[in-house]
Write an enzyme that holds these catalytic residues in place. Structure first.
Site, PDB file in Angstrom:
ATOM      1  N   ARG A   1      -6.978   3.063 -18.069  1.00 19.56           N
ATOM      2  CA  ARG A   1      -5.646   2.478 -18.209  1.00 19.56           C
ATOM      3  C   ARG A   1      -5.588   1.392 -19.286  1.00 19.56           C
ATOM      4  NH1 ARG A   1      -4.289   2.209 -11.719  1.00 19.56           N
ATOM      5  NH2 ARG A   1      -3.899   4.444 -11.511  1.00 19.56           N
TER       6      ARG A   1
ATOM      7  N   GLU B   1      -0.573   8.287 -12.401  1.00 22.32           N
ATOM      8  CA  GLU B   1      -1.551   8.912 -13.285  1.00 22.32           C
ATOM      9  C   GLU B   1      -1.757  10.385 -12.921  1.00 22.32           C
ATOM     10  OE1 GLU B   1      -4.455   5.991 -14.357  1.00 22.32           O
ATOM     11  OE2 GLU B   1      -6.038   7.380 -13.783  1.00 22.32           O
TER      12      GLU B   1
ATOM     13  N   THR C   1       0.849  -1.201   0.000  1.00 19.79           N
ATOM     14  CA  THR C   1       0.000   0.000   0.000  1.00 19.79           C
ATOM     15  C   THR C   1       0.879   1.244   0.000  1.00 19.79           C
ATOM     16  OG1 THR C   1      -1.649  -1.194   1.310  1.00 19.79           O
ATOM     17  CG2 THR C   1      -1.835   1.194   1.265  1.00 19.79           C
TER      18      THR C   1
ATOM     19  N   HIS D   1       0.399  -3.800 -13.164  1.00 16.75           N
ATOM     20  CA  HIS D   1       0.211  -2.937 -12.004  1.00 16.75           C
ATOM     21  C   HIS D   1      -0.781  -3.483 -10.985  1.00 16.75           C
ATOM     22  CE1 HIS D   1       0.082   0.710  -9.718  1.00 16.75           C
ATOM     23  NE2 HIS D   1      -1.170   0.978 -10.016  1.00 16.75           N
TER      24      HIS D   1
END
Lengths: 254, 128, 577
Positions: free
Chosen positions: C282, C242, C42, C350
């Site tokens: 994505r 992003e 995380t 990812h």
């Protein structure tokens, strides 16, 4: 400590290589650490950690070390590289020219095995400073935030950037000589909450002690070692001023 | 939650301060405190002598070669201590003006300027 | 006897632990994690966390963006619950001290994000996951009742008669294998990106929880949906968030051309436009990269073809204020400065949309076994997750799983099952054998590498029947060879080689289910693109893949209809409205 014969990799023929001198400690067989040397490929974009992984994957599967994110944010891979505490994922092999590169576990911590150190004491210190937001009275409903301006955020933001890599503890001679010292990261973390406009807690009793801020003799090496620019030395000196003011002027703010 | 295993704890390193340049400079800075203490004691002796009207005796004491040598060393040590101390001061004094953090060099510059001004005033008082 | 045992100390696991501690302080809750909690992956999340808070935004719009982004494979009842609870969870984090970035008046700030029609992504500069994880971890330190087993690796679940009774775990430091009895177990071990060679995922992301559940009889869902993030640094695979595009970054090919305009993603504008161009989803952006590569408009590097992410026009001040970590990563790991240089990027594995099949409360079909976070598949992500939905997901479903597990534990007060001791002993013997005799066959790293390249070749951005079928055979052979993998390390102290071996077996499980599910889905949807079946097929495949482990040990794939509520399947439209 003695060095053993160098073990060369099978894929290193013709390629530039660099020698890693890796501290090994296998509690079943070693009474104290010994150095073992390995030749690994020297590539421009290889970090020290890539060299260690090459050893682990191709040369000696028994080498133990911690790592995970290899992007400088999980804090696992701190080791002593050529005498200095470094994150091995962010330290490039090319930095050391022709080598060799000496890799040891972080100084100041008991060694469990090879490059793995025991960090229970560090975690206990983190918990000790009550590193959570302390509020009194009614909580706000979950539709409203505690307002905090960008300036108020800026006041503690830097101290919230600590990744718990412990390089600062390893760099701190006070901690290495006296493991009871609360230490740089824990005090910086306390300041992260002290300076948060939302926090209403009081950590004076925890910090205003000989093992707390007053244990610090301000060597300043914690700040030099910190890969995230947290500047724990600053956090500690600032709290010394706060603690001194509050001891002299009981009404002074935290 | 962990069971204890045998860990390796290195022996205490008695010459840890020689292991890095930063540590050595730190220890030298700490040692200069002794000379700072001597300078204060010396000043107190001077003040006591002045109050007792015993300045000539104090002057004779101060003129001895070893006292002059000691004071020269003390001057150098005190100056070193002061410079390093003032350079470190921004760590303890974070000044924010409307969210903008006053950079370290300004605080250091202010400290050194103040130090020079006080020194100049004292110089003027002593030599006038 | 532990009431709720959580495997994994990342965002979902810690949130679940706090949920249990808050609902009932008399419960014992344990967090068993193979790394110290603050090392969990995380920590690497960068861009932000979506939750409706801004004026003019609505829950329905968040739901629609998520469902269309997921190519209608999301369970809409789950999405509806998710969008309601996401802002509350994010606010809870604020109340626990998370340093969210702020507006001038002190309110929480939001930024645009890919595939989102409104500004709804909360952020803490570009270290959102880092701050979220540390806030959660530090908050757990308040609760004495949360017991931590740090650096314990769970090797199997104790399951008897369709019900979980605990776990068997090895304490990495001592090599001690212990059966830990528990009334409920929550799997929160994150994703499995390490099954692929080029991934943003940390070394620890080896699909452990998915494999544990699969072997315990719980099905995995939608495993063919693997997300490629369009902007990873070559070689390291480090993620460039992003948020860099949300703040105005452009993707350009070798001619300096903003190539996304050629792929039905809208027309270039000077400032970012929501759900358009660089702020498309994505899957579409990664697919556009492959098309550019086929046209010969990418740039060759030693680490494969790249395009460029251009942030130079944003200026140093904005980069430093909004995406400082991007700059730090580029400088430290790529030796360039985004304020003056182009960033080479390429698609990188990812995120895993699939995972352990659960209901809305994180419950799996195995009684007492729950899952949350990337390990689980509820599913709110469908065939393609939108950026900034995963952080609120771990909070919302971590909390839900925690509450549901606590309720289950309250109702099932029986003592320790006999299976705990017997299965613990079995596992102890198995691990001792692996440790003492060890194999003499191929190296673990070589097997791992072969598996990774097999997956990249067969289950990458584009797939075909033939490569997938071949991958099934390769994986079978890998499985056989892995049984005799060479183990040099016979020590019981911090034996990371033994852990690597167990992880390899877990990854092989996961790899098999990915390939089997991809082979079975003869359509293209979201992140699953079949060259031999290029169209979406709602007739047959408006359904989740559900893969069980057959008695033979091989994966067996079935289908489960998607839950639809208010949004009938439609066309995914980006950049034209």
């Amino acid at each position: 400590m003695s060095a053993k014969a160098t073990r060369a990799g099978r894929s290193t023929g013709g390629e530039r290589t660099i020698t890693l001198e890796i501290s090994r400690f296998r509690p079943e067989q070693d009474s104290e650490p010994v150095f073992e040397t390995f030749d690994v490929p020297l590539r421009d974009d290889w970090a020290v950690l890539d060299g260690l992984n090459h050893v682990k994957d191709q040369l000696d599967g028994t080498l133990s070390f911690r790592w995970s994110c290899r992007m400088g944010v999980c804090g696992s891979c701190g080791m002593t590289v050529n005498g200095k505490p470094r994150l091995t994922c962010g330290t490039f092999l090319t930095e050391f020219g022709a080598g060799p590169v000496r890799i040891e576990p972080l100084k100041g911590f008991p060694v469990i095995r090879d490059l793995v150190v025991e960090i229970d004491d560090f975690l206990a210190k983190l918990s000790h400073v009550k590193p959570w937001l302390i509020r009194e009275g009614e909580e706000l409903p979950l539709t409203t935030e505690y307002a905090q301006t960008p300036e108020q955020l800026e006041a503690y933001k830097q101290y919230s950037m600590c990744i718990n890599c412990m390089l600062c503890y390893s760099a701190c001679p006070v901690y290495v000589l006296n493991p009871d010292f609360l230490g740089p990261a824990a005090i910086a973390l306390a300041q992260r909450y002290n300076l948060d406009s939302r926090d209403q807690g009081d950590r004076l009793d925890l910090l205003n002690t000989d093992e707390g801020v007053w244990g610090c003799t301000f060597v300043g090496e914690c700040t030099s070692a910190c890969p995230k620019h947290v500047d724990p030395a600053e956090a500690i000196q600032r709290y010394k001023v706060t603690a001194a003011m509050r001891s002299v002027l009981p009404w002074a703010r935290r | 939650m962990s069971e204890t295993t045998r860990t390796y704890r290195p022996r205490r390193d008695r010459v840890w301060f020689l292991r890095s340049r930063a540590y050595t400079i730190f220890v030298i800075r700490e040692l200069t405190s002794v000379f700072v203490a001597w300078t204060i004691a010396y000043l107190l002796l001077l003040v006591a002598a002045a109050l007792d009207g015993a300045l000539p005796a104090f002057s004779a004491f101060a003129a001895q070669p070893w006292v002059i040598a000691l004071n020269l060393v003390a001057l150098a040590a005190t100056a070193f201590h002061s410079v390093t101390f003032l350079n470190l001061a921004p760590k303890a004094t974070v000044v924010r003006l409307d969210g903008w953090r006053v950079p370290a060099f300004m605080i250091q510059g202010g400290n050194h300027t103040a130090w020079l001004l006080v020194s100049a005033v004292l110089f003027w008082v002593v030599t006038r | 006897m532990i009431d709720v045992l959580i495997v994994g100390g990342g965002g979902a696991g810690l949130r679940a632990a706090i949920a249990v501690a808050e609902t009932d302080p008399s419960m014992t809750v344990a967090v068993v994690s193979k790394v110290y909690p603050m090392r969990s992956h995380t920590v690497s999340a960068e861009g932000g966390a979506a939750g409706v808070i801004a004026d003019g935004d609505t829950l329905d719009e968040h739901a629609y963006d998520t469902i269309s982004g997921g190519d209608w494979l999301c369970d809409q009842d789950a999405v509806e619950a998710f969008v309601v609870e996401a802002p509350r969870e994010l606010m809870r984090l604020e109340h626990w001290g998370c340093p969210w970035s702020r507006e001038r008046d002190g309110r929480v700030a939001v930024r645009p994000f890919g595939g989102m029609k409104r500004m709804r992504t909360w952020y803490a500069a570009d270290k959102t996951g880092f701050h979220l994880l540390h806030t959660l971890f530090q908050t757990t330190l308040k609760y004495q009742e949360i017991v931590r087993y740090d650096e314990w690796y769970v090797t199997s679940l104790v399951v008897d008669d369709g019900r979980v009774h605990g776990v068997v775990a090895v304490e990495i430091r001592t090599g001690r294998v212990e059966a830990i009895a528990a009334r409920t177990v929550i799997l929160a071990t994150g994703g499995c990106g390490r099954v692929f060679p080029f991934t943003t995922n940390a070394a620890i992301k080896t699909g452990d929880g998915m494999s544990l559940a699969y072997r315990a009889g719980a099905p995995l869902k939608d495993m063919e949906f693997v997300q490629y993030h369009p902007t990873g640094l070559p070689f390291t695979g480090i993620l460039i968030t992003e948020a860099a595009r949300a703040e105005g970054g452009w993707l350009i090919n070798k001619d300096g051309y903003r190539y996304l305009q050629d792929y039905d993603l809208g027309q270039p504008t000077a400032t970012p436009k929501l759900r358009s161009m660089e702020l498309g989803p994505r899957d579409r952006l990664s697919q556009a990269f492959v098309a550019e590569q086929n046209k010969g408009r990418t740039v060759e590097t030693p680490y494969g073809p790249v395009v460029y992410l251009d942030l130079r026009h944003l200026g140093e001040a904005k980069i430093e204020a909004r995406i400082p970590f991007v700059r730090e990563l580029c400088r430290s790991y790529q030796n360039l400065d985004p304020a003056t240089d182009l960033i080479p990027v390429r698609p990188v594995v990812h995120y895993m949309m699939g995972g352990v099949h659960t209901d809305l409360h994180g419950a799996t079909p195995v009684a007492g076994l729950f899952a949350a976070g990337e390990t689980a598949c509820v599913s709110i992500n469908g065939a393609n997750r939108l950026g900034s939905n995963s952080l609120p997901e771990i909070l919302v479903f971590g909390a839900r799983a925690g509450a549901a597990a606590a309720a289950f534990a309250r109702e099932h007060r029986e003592g320790e099952a006999a299976a705990v001791r017997s299965q613990g002993a079995d596992e102890q013997r198995r691990l001792r054998r692996a440790l003492e005799s060890g194999g003499t066959g191929p190296r673990i790293a070589d097997l791992r590498e072969e598996m990774q390249h097999t997956l990249e070749g067969a289950a990458g951005i584009y797939r075909t029947h033939d490569t997938l079928a071949k991958a099934v055979e390769t994986l079978e052979s890998l499985r056989e060879r892995a049984a005799d993998a060479r183990v040099d390390d016979h020590s019981t102290t911090f034996n990371t080689e033994l852990i690597s071996l167990v992880e390899l077996h877990a990854m092989l499980d996961v790899a098999e289910t990915i390939v089997a599910s991809a082979l079975n889905r003869t359509e293209s949807r979201g992140a699953h693109q079949r060259l031999d079946f290029p169209a979406r097929d709602d007739e047959r495949f408006l359904a989740h893949s559900l893969v069980h482990r057959a008695p033979s040990g091989n994966p067996s794939v079935g289908l489960l209809p998607v839950a639809l509520t208010r949004w009938p399947p439609g066309e995914r439209i980006y950049g034209r409205d």
